[in-house]
Enzyme design. Sequence first.
Site, short mmCIF file in Angstrom:
data_model
loop_
_atom_site.label_atom_id
_atom_site.label_comp_id
_atom_site.label_asym_id
_atom_site.label_seq_id
_atom_site.Cartn_x
_atom_site.Cartn_y
_atom_site.Cartn_z
N LYS A 102 2.05 -3.65 6.47
CA LYS A 102 2.45 -3.77 5.06
C LYS A 102 3.95 -3.54 4.90
CE LYS A 102 -1.57 -4.67 3.29
NZ LYS A 102 -1.81 -5.97 2.66
N TYR A 115 -1.96 -0.76 10.47
CA TYR A 115 -2.21 -1.37 9.17
C TYR A 115 -1.04 -1.11 8.21
CZ TYR A 115 -3.68 -1.30 4.31
OH TYR A 115 -3.70 -1.47 2.95
N SER A 141 0.84 -1.20 0.00
CA SER A 141 0.00 0.00 0.00
C SER A 141 0.87 1.24 0.00
CB SER A 141 -0.86 -0.03 1.26
OG SER A 141 -1.41 1.23 1.52
#
Length: 331
Positions: A149, A145, A121
């Site tokens: 990643k 989050y 991302s």
Amino acid sequence: MTSLDGTVLVTGGAGYIGSHTVRSLRAAGRDVVVLDSLELGRREAVIDAPLVVGNIADQDLVTATCNEYGVTQLVHFAAYKAVGESMENPAKYWRNNVAGTVELVEACLAAGVSDVVFSSSCSVNGTPETVPVTEDAAIRPESVYAESKAMVEKILSWYGVTNGLNSVSLRYFNAAGASFDGRIGEDWTYSFNLIPLAMKAVLLDDYQLNVFGDDYATPDGTCIRDYIHVEDLADAHVKALTYLGNGGESTAVNVGTGTGSSVFEVINATAAIAGRPVRHEVVARRAGDPVSTYANPDHALETLGWSAKHDLGAIVQTAYEWHLSQLDGSR
Ligand code: UD1
């Protein structure tokens, strides 16, 4: 015989981007097997591709699946992606997105898988210092989050050193839109993203979109993002697997159009396509929102031979048609 002759294991292949990628892979002539827990994915979205229901951390299941289907390459989507939730329940993200990936990769390596395309991302860069964003921008995640990643990107690159695993981390900008044949799209029940919610606001009389701030230093005061059509995104995965199968070096690639659009531009495009206004209200800024982020897509073109074909109009048009068909119950 190269890894391109074997089957592609697609974890999270019943999810939004995963299911589009499964279709693109099959259209490109690749054999595919999907591994999905169906916690958030939808069985119908896999259409008629082989589906194994289970968890990425279940090494016995991953090993058996790799052996049964002759898996040589992995596309790894299965992950939680709600930024807000990740700050409230970090363990869920460390366990599934990070530790679960380690279990998955270990089982895949033991089964002879050589290449991984990872669903990363642009949020690994946090609020970018300059736009457009290049792949050498600082890695500065601003949520659990995003950190999950960034951690997996690093873990995969270490597996390159220790086990010779080849990987491409695709750093998505804002995935949106639905398939051009209207078969699959992004359900607004599970999404807090702008485009599904703009569709909800234009199609349902009892829903109003909250616009998170119109006092930013942008031309119309709203935040700017790089919305990328999900079929373009799916195509980037097909090309990344081909790149790795042909001996390409491990790398991270920004996957965006290179063009930024504001929240008001999305609202106006939606209203124009629907022929009715998008009910909305400007509310306070959302914590942690970068003012503006969009990709420099040059590396994607140079390494993968990929560039986006579709613009915001196509994203909004396909999303609108798909949501309309869901309401009609014509699916
Ligand atoms: C976020 C994450 C991204 C993640 C994606 C998946 C960050 C910085 N980015 O993208 O990594 O992959 O979610 O879920 O954490 N907006 C509104 N009203 C709404 C919803 C959104 O005004 O109800 C605005 C936001 O302020 C933003 C834009 O629309 O400017 C896009 O928001 P969203 O679709 O939530 O995506 P990101 O936050 O960009």
